[in-house]
Scaffold this motif. Sequence first.
Motif, PDB file in Angstrom:
ATOM      1  N   GLN A   1       0.828  -1.203   0.000  1.00 33.25           N
ATOM      2  CA  GLN A   1       0.000   0.000   0.000  1.00 33.25           C
ATOM      3  C   GLN A   1       0.864   1.256   0.000  1.00 33.25           C
ATOM      4  O   GLN A   1       0.627   2.188  -0.766  1.00 33.25           O
ATOM      5  N   VAL A   2       1.869   1.257   0.864  1.00 27.51           N
ATOM      6  CA  VAL A   2       2.757   2.418   0.944  1.00 27.51           C
ATOM      7  C   VAL A   2       3.495   2.604  -0.379  1.00 27.51           C
ATOM      8  O   VAL A   2       3.582   3.714  -0.902  1.00 27.51           O
ATOM      9  N   ASN A   3       3.993   1.514  -0.950  1.00 29.78           N
ATOM     10  CA  ASN A   3       4.678   1.609  -2.242  1.00 29.78           C
ATOM     11  C   ASN A   3       3.760   2.183  -3.309  1.00 29.78           C
ATOM     12  O   ASN A   3       4.171   3.032  -4.101  1.00 29.78           O
ATOM     13  N   ASN A   4       2.515   1.700  -3.337  1.00 24.62           N
ATOM     14  CA  ASN A   4       1.562   2.202  -4.328  1.00 24.62           C
ATOM     15  C   ASN A   4       1.279   3.686  -4.124  1.00 24.62           C
ATOM     16  O   ASN A   4       1.208   4.447  -5.084  1.00 24.62           O
ATOM     17  N   GLN A   5       1.123   4.090  -2.869  1.00 27.43           N
ATOM     18  CA  GLN A   5       0.849   5.504  -2.603  1.00 27.43           C
ATOM     19  C   GLN A   5       2.035   6.372  -3.015  1.00 27.43           C
ATOM     20  O   GLN A   5       1.856   7.421  -3.642  1.00 27.43           O
ATOM     21  N   VAL A   6       3.228   5.923  -2.654  1.00 25.93           N
ATOM     22  CA  VAL A   6       4.421   6.692  -3.013  1.00 25.93           C
ATOM     23  C   VAL A   6       4.549   6.767  -4.536  1.00 25.93           C
ATOM     24  O   VAL A   6       4.794   7.844  -5.097  1.00 25.93           O
ATOM     25  N   TYR A   7       4.350   5.634  -5.197  1.00 27.66           N
ATOM     26  CA  TYR A   7       4.428   5.600  -6.659  1.00 27.66           C
ATOM     27  C   TYR A   7       3.414   6.585  -7.269  1.00 27.66           C
ATOM     28  O   TYR A   7       3.754   7.381  -8.152  1.00 27.66           O
ATOM     29  N   ASP A   8       2.164   6.529  -6.771  1.00 24.96           N
ATOM     30  CA  ASP A   8       1.131   7.437  -7.279  1.00 24.96           C
ATOM     31  C   ASP A   8       1.517   8.895  -7.060  1.00 24.96           C
ATOM     32  O   ASP A   8       1.329   9.736  -7.943  1.00 24.96           O
ATOM     33  N   GLN A   9       2.049   9.191  -5.882  1.00 22.55           N
ATOM     34  CA  GLN A   9       2.436  10.573  -5.594  1.00 22.55           C
ATOM     35  C   GLN A   9       3.554  11.034  -6.518  1.00 22.55           C
ATOM     36  O   GLN A   9       3.517  12.153  -7.045  1.00 22.55           O
ATOM     37  N   VAL A  10       4.532  10.171  -6.721  1.00 26.74           N
ATOM     38  CA  VAL A  10       5.658  10.533  -7.591  1.00 26.74           C
ATOM     39  C   VAL A  10       5.159  10.746  -9.021  1.00 26.74           C
ATOM     40  O   VAL A  10       5.509  11.731  -9.673  1.00 26.74           O
ATOM     41  N   ILE A  11       4.324   9.831  -9.487  1.00 20.77           N
ATOM     42  CA  ILE A  11       3.787   9.953 -10.845  1.00 20.77           C
ATOM     43  C   ILE A  11       2.991  11.259 -10.986  1.00 20.77           C
ATOM     44  O   ILE A  11       3.154  11.998 -11.957  1.00 20.77           O
TER      45      ILE A  11
ATOM     46  N   GLN B   1       4.733  18.471 -13.074  1.00 21.23           N
ATOM     47  CA  GLN B   1       5.934  19.198 -13.492  1.00 21.23           C
ATOM     48  C   GLN B   1       6.042  19.241 -15.014  1.00 21.23           C
ATOM     49  O   GLN B   1       6.320  20.291 -15.595  1.00 21.23           O
ATOM     50  N   VAL B   2       5.809  18.103 -15.635  1.00 22.12           N
ATOM     51  CA  VAL B   2       5.887  18.040 -17.099  1.00 22.12           C
ATOM     52  C   VAL B   2       4.817  18.941 -17.716  1.00 22.12           C
ATOM     53  O   VAL B   2       5.094  19.719 -18.635  1.00 22.12           O
ATOM     54  N   MET B   3       3.603  18.862 -17.190  1.00 21.95           N
ATOM     55  CA  MET B   3       2.530  19.720 -17.716  1.00 21.95           C
ATOM     56  C   MET B   3       2.881  21.191 -17.572  1.00 21.95           C
ATOM     57  O   MET B   3       2.679  21.992 -18.496  1.00 21.95           O
TER      58      MET B   3
ATOM     59  N   GLN C   1       5.852  22.516 -17.364  1.00 20.47           N
ATOM     60  CA  GLN C   1       6.943  22.864 -18.278  1.00 20.47           C
ATOM     61  C   GLN C   1       6.422  23.027 -19.704  1.00 20.47           C
ATOM     62  O   GLN C   1       6.789  23.974 -20.406  1.00 20.47           O
ATOM     63  N   VAL C   2       5.585  22.093 -20.108  1.00 17.00           N
ATOM     64  CA  VAL C   2       5.042  22.153 -21.469  1.00 17.00           C
ATOM     65  C   VAL C   2       4.198  23.424 -21.624  1.00 17.00           C
ATOM     66  O   VAL C   2       4.307  24.145 -22.625  1.00 17.00           O
ATOM     67  N   GLU C   3       3.387  23.718 -20.615  1.00 14.94           N
ATOM     68  CA  GLU C   3       2.567  24.929 -20.647  1.00 14.94           C
ATOM     69  C   GLU C   3       3.439  26.176 -20.794  1.00 14.94           C
ATOM     70  O   GLU C   3       3.160  27.058 -21.615  1.00 14.94           O
ATOM     71  N   ASP C   4       4.491  26.233 -19.997  1.00 18.15           N
ATOM     72  CA  ASP C   4       5.407  27.380 -20.049  1.00 18.15           C
ATOM     73  C   ASP C   4       6.058  27.488 -21.424  1.00 18.15           C
ATOM     74  O   ASP C   4       6.161  28.578 -21.995  1.00 18.15           O
ATOM     75  N   GLN C   5       6.485  26.354 -21.954  1.00 18.87           N
ATOM     76  CA  GLN C   5       7.141  26.353 -23.260  1.00 18.87           C
ATOM     77  C   GLN C   5       6.192  26.832 -24.355  1.00 18.87           C
ATOM     78  O   GLN C   5       6.553  27.666 -25.190  1.00 18.87           O
ATOM     79  N   VAL C   6       4.988  26.288 -24.320  1.00 22.55           N
ATOM     80  CA  VAL C   6       4.007  26.658 -25.352  1.00 22.55           C
ATOM     81  C   VAL C   6       3.680  28.149 -25.236  1.00 22.55           C
ATOM     82  O   VAL C   6       3.632  28.868 -26.236  1.00 22.55           O
ATOM     83  N   ARG C   7       3.480  28.609 -24.028  1.00 22.70           N
ATOM     84  CA  ARG C   7       3.173  30.023 -23.816  1.00 22.70           C
ATOM     85  C   ARG C   7       4.306  30.903 -24.356  1.00 22.70           C
ATOM     86  O   ARG C   7       4.064  31.878 -25.067  1.00 22.70           O
TER      87      ARG C   7
END
Length: 74
Positions: A35-45, A51-53, A55-61
């Motif tokens: 459960q902890v691994n899944n939660q950590v994985y979900d949080q990281v994802i 962050q990617v969104m 960055q992409v937003e900033d780049q496009v803008r």
Amino acid sequence: MKNIKHQVRKQVRDQVIKQVNDQVNNQVSNQVRKQVNNQVYDQVINQVNWQVMNQVEDQVRDQVYDQIEENFDN
């Protein structure tokens, strides 16, 4: 003889209780770990996705602003 039967019964009972306890502890420990691994994985994802969104937003803008400026300059 009665005393020996009693001792054997007690030993068997103690062993069974110990095995069951160990098994339950292992199962609970494994479930909690999963459960902890899944939660950590979900949080990281989620964090990486944000962050990617961003960055992409900033780049496009920036690109759009650059194009608009270019168009005005021409």
